[in-house]
Design a protein around this motif. Sequence first.
Motif, mmCIF file in Angstrom:
data_model
loop_
_atom_site.group_PDB
_atom_site.id
_atom_site.type_symbol
_atom_site.label_atom_id
_atom_site.label_comp_id
_atom_site.label_asym_id
_atom_site.label_seq_id
_atom_site.Cartn_x
_atom_site.Cartn_y
_atom_site.Cartn_z
ATOM 1 N N GLY A 151 0.833 -1.190 0.000
ATOM 2 C CA GLY A 151 0.000 0.000 0.000
ATOM 3 C C GLY A 151 0.868 1.240 0.000
ATOM 4 N N GLY A 152 0.626 2.130 0.952
ATOM 5 C CA GLY A 152 1.408 3.356 1.053
ATOM 6 C C GLY A 152 2.621 3.237 1.945
ATOM 7 N N ASP A 180 3.859 11.452 -4.820
ATOM 8 C CA ASP A 180 2.730 11.534 -5.741
ATOM 9 C C ASP A 180 1.574 12.180 -5.007
ATOM 10 O OD1 ASP A 180 1.822 9.562 -4.018
ATOM 11 O OD2 ASP A 180 1.925 7.944 -5.482
ATOM 12 N N GLU A 181 0.363 11.996 -5.495
ATOM 13 C CA GLU A 181 -0.783 12.657 -4.870
ATOM 14 C C GLU A 181 -1.082 12.138 -3.470
ATOM 15 O OE1 GLU A 181 -2.583 9.478 -7.688
ATOM 16 O OE2 GLU A 181 -0.763 10.701 -7.503
ATOM 17 N N HIS A 182 -0.471 11.021 -3.098
ATOM 18 C CA HIS A 182 -0.672 10.462 -1.758
ATOM 19 C C HIS A 182 0.546 10.669 -0.860
ATOM 20 C CE1 HIS A 182 -4.254 8.486 -3.336
ATOM 21 N NE2 HIS A 182 -3.527 7.946 -4.294
ATOM 22 N N ALA A 183 1.479 11.484 -1.283
ATOM 23 C CA ALA A 183 2.767 11.591 -0.585
ATOM 24 C C ALA A 183 2.625 11.977 0.879
ATOM 25 C CB ALA A 183 3.661 12.595 -1.313
ATOM 26 N N ASP A 184 1.649 12.818 1.205
ATOM 27 C CA ASP A 184 1.514 13.284 2.580
ATOM 28 C C ASP A 184 1.086 12.179 3.540
ATOM 29 O OD1 ASP A 184 -0.986 13.204 1.315
ATOM 30 O OD2 ASP A 184 -1.843 14.688 2.674
ATOM 31 N N ARG A 185 0.567 11.068 2.999
ATOM 32 C CA ARG A 185 0.140 9.957 3.860
ATOM 33 C C ARG A 185 0.998 8.708 3.681
ATOM 34 N NH1 ARG A 185 -5.886 8.990 2.550
ATOM 35 N NH2 ARG A 185 -5.217 9.648 0.466
ATOM 36 N N ARG A 186 1.935 8.740 2.751
ATOM 37 C CA ARG A 186 2.821 7.595 2.595
ATOM 38 C C ARG A 186 3.789 7.530 3.772
ATOM 39 N NH1 ARG A 186 1.702 5.009 -1.772
ATOM 40 N NH2 ARG A 186 0.989 6.043 -3.688
ATOM 41 N N ARG A 213 0.097 5.777 11.882
ATOM 42 C CA ARG A 213 0.380 6.175 10.503
ATOM 43 C C ARG A 213 0.383 4.982 9.564
ATOM 44 N NH1 ARG A 213 5.382 9.989 9.764
ATOM 45 N NH2 ARG A 213 4.583 9.734 7.647
ATOM 46 N N LEU A 214 0.843 3.835 10.072
ATOM 47 C CA LEU A 214 0.846 2.615 9.269
ATOM 48 C C LEU A 214 -0.572 2.241 8.864
ATOM 49 C CD1 LEU A 214 2.283 0.092 8.119
ATOM 50 C CD2 LEU A 214 2.004 -0.958 10.381
ATOM 51 N N GLY A 215 -1.509 2.338 9.798
ATOM 52 C CA GLY A 215 -2.892 2.005 9.488
ATOM 53 C C GLY A 215 -3.452 2.847 8.351
ATOM 54 N N VAL A 216 -3.066 4.118 8.324
ATOM 55 C CA VAL A 216 -3.503 5.000 7.242
ATOM 56 C C VAL A 216 -2.818 4.624 5.940
ATOM 57 C CG1 VAL A 216 -3.498 7.388 6.401
ATOM 58 C CG2 VAL A 216 -4.032 6.906 8.807
ATOM 59 N N ALA A 217 -1.505 4.401 6.005
ATOM 60 C CA ALA A 217 -0.717 4.125 4.799
ATOM 61 C C ALA A 217 -1.159 2.837 4.113
ATOM 62 C CB ALA A 217 0.771 4.047 5.146
ATOM 63 N N LEU A 218 -1.504 1.825 4.876
ATOM 64 C CA LEU A 218 -1.878 0.542 4.280
ATOM 65 C C LEU A 218 -3.149 0.643 3.434
ATOM 66 C CD1 LEU A 218 -1.108 -1.943 7.195
ATOM 67 C CD2 LEU A 218 0.224 -1.563 5.108
ATOM 68 N N GLY A 219 -3.933 1.675 3.654
ATOM 69 C CA GLY A 219 -5.149 1.858 2.871
ATOM 70 C C GLY A 219 -4.933 2.587 1.556
ATOM 71 N N LEU A 220 -3.692 2.980 1.275
ATOM 72 C CA LEU A 220 -3.383 3.719 0.052
ATOM 73 C C LEU A 220 -2.965 2.772 -1.063
ATOM 74 C CD1 LEU A 220 -1.205 6.607 1.565
ATOM 75 C CD2 LEU A 220 -3.643 6.678 0.991
ATOM 76 N N PRO A 221 -3.067 3.211 -2.309
ATOM 77 C CA PRO A 221 -2.519 2.407 -3.410
ATOM 78 C C PRO A 221 -0.998 2.471 -3.413
ATOM 79 C CG PRO A 221 -3.341 4.499 -4.239
ATOM 80 C CD PRO A 221 -3.748 4.432 -2.794
ATOM 81 N N ALA A 222 -0.379 1.419 -3.909
ATOM 82 C CA ALA A 222 1.077 1.413 -4.028
ATOM 83 C C ALA A 222 1.517 2.437 -5.069
ATOM 84 C CB ALA A 222 1.573 0.024 -4.415
ATOM 85 N N PRO A 223 2.723 2.970 -4.952
ATOM 86 C CA PRO A 223 3.235 3.896 -5.968
ATOM 87 C C PRO A 223 3.257 3.221 -7.354
ATOM 88 C CG PRO A 223 4.624 3.929 -4.021
ATOM 89 C CD PRO A 223 3.680 2.796 -3.837
ATOM 90 N N ARG A 224 3.022 4.002 -8.361
ATOM 91 C CA ARG A 224 2.932 3.438 -9.728
ATOM 92 C C ARG A 224 4.205 2.698 -10.127
ATOM 93 N NH1 ARG A 224 0.972 8.582 -9.801
ATOM 94 N NH2 ARG A 224 -1.265 8.845 -10.174
ATOM 95 N N ALA A 225 5.351 3.176 -9.668
ATOM 96 C CA ALA A 225 6.625 2.550 -10.056
ATOM 97 C C ALA A 225 6.740 1.121 -9.574
ATOM 98 C CB ALA A 225 7.790 3.373 -9.515
ATOM 99 N N PHE A 226 5.952 0.753 -8.554
ATOM 100 C CA PHE A 226 6.057 -0.581 -7.974
ATOM 101 C C PHE A 226 4.875 -1.476 -8.315
ATOM 102 C CE2 PHE A 226 8.380 2.036 -4.634
ATOM 103 C CZ PHE A 226 9.615 1.804 -5.214
ATOM 104 N N VAL A 227 4.102 -1.082 -9.302
ATOM 105 C CA VAL A 227 2.967 -1.887 -9.745
ATOM 106 C C VAL A 227 3.261 -2.363 -11.154
ATOM 107 C CG1 VAL A 227 0.491 -1.965 -10.200
ATOM 108 C CG2 VAL A 227 1.368 -0.600 -8.303
ATOM 109 N N ALA A 228 3.268 -3.672 -11.368
ATOM 110 C CA ALA A 228 3.578 -4.228 -12.679
ATOM 111 C C ALA A 228 2.511 -3.879 -13.702
ATOM 112 C CB ALA A 228 3.715 -5.748 -12.569
ATOM 113 N N GLU A 229 2.944 -3.613 -14.910
ATOM 114 C CA GLU A 229 1.993 -3.310 -15.981
ATOM 115 C C GLU A 229 1.633 -4.575 -16.749
ATOM 116 O OE1 GLU A 229 3.264 -0.166 -18.478
ATOM 117 O OE2 GLU A 229 3.707 1.205 -16.846
#
Length: 229
Positions: A151-152, A180-186, A213-229
């Motif tokens: 996640g985040g 990225d757009e989620h940086a403040d919660r990563r 903070r971990l509880g919040v971060a785990l609810g975020l999407p992973a950064p695009r660089a770490f998601v396989a296309e």
Amino acid sequence: MQPPVEPPPSPWHFPDPSTADDDLVAIGADLAPGTLLAAYRAGLFPMPLGDDVDADEPPGWFSPVRRGVLPLDELKVSASLRKSCRRFEIRVDTAFTEVMRACGDPARDGGWITKEFVAAYTELHELGWAHSVEAWRDGELAGGLYGLAVGGLFAGESMFHRQRDASKVALVGLVDLLRDEHADRRLLDVQWRTDHLATLGVVEIPRATYLQRLGVALGLPAPRAFVAE
């Protein structure tokens, strides 16, 4: 975009780290993918116990009372490091196992990454959870780091360099990937603050704050660089 593959759940149950009095929370279990993911999601990470690394000894599971984290907006990049960044190319996941083995070089002080850890995290890498950020120069791997993206959360595990500033350049590259757009919660976790990491902006936060903070971060999407296309 394809999400990472969720492995079978772990048969082990980890204690709540918030109830522990020390950094060491548990001993035992295994390094199966499901166990490792359950641990990181609970705020824990594994390391061998003691100075003598023994593959037959069960791992210890740690959740530091004072956790080292790097706020993404507080990374300290000196003028010399900024100049070094221009000399390297940042790549992601092109040499994961090589990065791990370099981090675990027994010639390094405090080297603890056994072949069992390399195998376990390589399996997580193949499932899409563990990643390397690498600094290359003239076609050679000059330095890098590896960790888990859940996640985040990016749980940084270790870093190495073969050329001056290469590991720091990889860290700068990682922070850029997380902004990225989620940086403040990563959450960029580095386990413990050291004097060296402090020069780069790493701070300590209480375990309770980290877990929140971990509880919040785990609810975020992973950064695009770490998601396989």
